[in-house]
Write an enzyme that holds these catalytic residues in place. Structure first.
Site, mmCIF file in Angstrom:
data_model
loop_
_atom_site.group_PDB
_atom_site.id
_atom_site.type_symbol
_atom_site.label_atom_id
_atom_site.label_comp_id
_atom_site.label_asym_id
_atom_site.label_seq_id
_atom_site.Cartn_x
_atom_site.Cartn_y
_atom_site.Cartn_z
ATOM 1 C CG MET A 1 -1.996 -1.085 1.188
ATOM 2 S SD MET A 1 -3.111 -1.003 -0.240
ATOM 3 C CE MET A 1 -2.418 -2.294 -1.274
ATOM 4 C CB CYS B 1 -9.131 -3.117 -1.042
ATOM 5 S SG CYS B 1 -8.948 -4.800 -0.395
ATOM 6 C CB THR C 1 -2.881 -9.972 1.282
ATOM 7 O OG1 THR C 1 -3.243 -10.666 2.480
ATOM 8 C CG2 THR C 1 -4.130 -9.606 0.489
ATOM 9 C CG ASN C 2 2.953 -9.478 1.708
ATOM 10 O OD1 ASN C 2 3.263 -10.469 1.056
ATOM 11 N ND2 ASN C 2 3.377 -8.265 1.400
ATOM 12 N N GLY D 1 -14.250 -8.066 7.273
ATOM 13 C CA GLY D 1 -15.114 -7.144 8.003
ATOM 14 C C GLY D 1 -15.808 -6.150 7.102
ATOM 15 C CG ASN E 1 -6.781 -6.856 -4.357
ATOM 16 O OD1 ASN E 1 -7.006 -7.435 -5.427
ATOM 17 N ND2 ASN E 1 -5.700 -7.075 -3.638
#
EC number: 1.2.1.12
Length: 337
Positions: free
Chosen positions: A13, A153, A183-184, A212, A317
């Site tokens: 990001m 995202c 993702t990481n 969420g 994303n």
């Protein structure tokens, strides 16, 4: 007049936010703080990206600085926001992109260091202004709001769809599934993780996990609290993702009406450039590098028994999200001038 911007956390990001923001006249980037790899790794990964390709500007490391087209950004490797001398760099706004600091208590040290505004690239677990551009950014009050979150995202993908359907038809309740890229937060090979499904090798499985994003909609539409929920399925891809929305709406509708509402919203403020509408038979790779938050797959819209609605929305994303974060940063910057 520009405002001076710092970035904490120069991972996916942080680097992409800098790419998306570079050149906007309101924002002057002056400092990067990242605990891993030093300035050399930061410069290299900013220039060369396995998903989004090579960045046009010249980027290099020079000592404890990163140079972008000869413009220097100072670089540090502190582990906590309170240890970074933000005031020495004259930073007005911090983009908090580490993913580690997500409560007001852990973010307050920025303000003690002279920073005026902080935008977090993740949901904040307690009180903070949760902004989804094009949906509720009108709530920002410069004198009142100093800690902001650009949500997630997936929330940025979902919220425009909810806005159009809820305001046009009314939503009784709904279930969301996000088909989300790796993702990481996952592991390349099996390794211990508090989420036992995320502990499994990313490239070998479809991995159900939590999101969420659906419940976060209640922060924007309080009347939907407890009415939306969702799940994520992580898939062995790097870009882009897909949100599958199923709603029960308040009145009878048709596929044609649903698509007409979404198409019209995509062509006018406040969602123009944020919500997209696509009638061609495209697939996920076609949405890589798309700066919009949510692109409707019109061919997949369904209505069952007049009131059950299914909508698919694509999103990059990474790139879609950082573009909204930068738009929020520009809005904040204009309020500080």
């Amino acid at each position: 007049m520009k405002i001076r911007v710092g970035i904490n956390g120069f991972g996916r990001m942080g680097r992409l936010a800098l790419r998306a923001a570079w050149g906007w006249p309101e924002l002057e980037f002056v400092h990067i703080n990242e605990i891993k790899g030093g300035a050399v790794a930061a410069a290299h990964l900013l220039k060369f990206d396995s998903v989004h390709g090579r960045w046009t500007p010249e980027v290099e490391a020079e000592g404890e600085r990163v140079l972008i087209d000869s413009t220097p950004l100072s670089f540090s490797e502190y582990g906590k926001p309170e240890d970074v001398p933000w005031e020495d760099f004259g930073v007005d706004l911090v983009l908090e992109c580490s993913g580690k600091f997500r409560t007001p208590a852990t973010l307050d040290p920025y303000f003690k260091r002279g920073v005026q505004k902080v935008i977090v690239a993740a949901p904040v677990k307690e009180e903070a202004l949760n902004i989804v551009m094009g949906v509720n950014d009108y709530l920002y009050e410069p004198e009142k709001h100093h800690l902001l979150t650009a949500a997630s995202c997936t929330t940025n993908c979902l919220a425009p769809v909810v806005k159009v359907i809820h305001e046009g038809l009314g939503i009784k309740h709904g279930i969301i599934t996000t088909i989300h890229d790796n993702t990481n937060t996952q592991t390349l090979v099996d390794a211990p993780h508090k989420d036992l499904r995320r502990a499994r090798a990313t490239s070998l499985s479809l991995i159900p996990t939590t999101t969420g994003s659906a419940t976060a909609i209640a922060l924007i539409y309080p009347e939907l609290k407890g009415k939306l929920n969702g799940i994520a399925v992580r898939v062995p891809l790097l870009n882009a993702s897909l949100t599958d929305c199923v709603f029960e709406v308040n009145r009878p509708t048709t596929v044609e009406e649903i698509n007409a509402l979404l198409k019209a919203a995509s062509e006018q403020a406040p969602l123009q450039g944020i919500l997209g509408y696509e009638e061609r038979p495209l697939v996920s790779i076609d949405y890589k590098d798309d700066p919009r938050s949510s692109i409707i797959d019109a061919l997949s819209t369904m209505v069952v028994d007049e009131t059950q609605v299914k909508i698919l929305a694509w999103y990059d994303n990474e790139w879609g999200y950082v573009n909204r974060m930068v738009e929020l940063a520009r809005k904040v910057a204009l309020s500080l001038k």
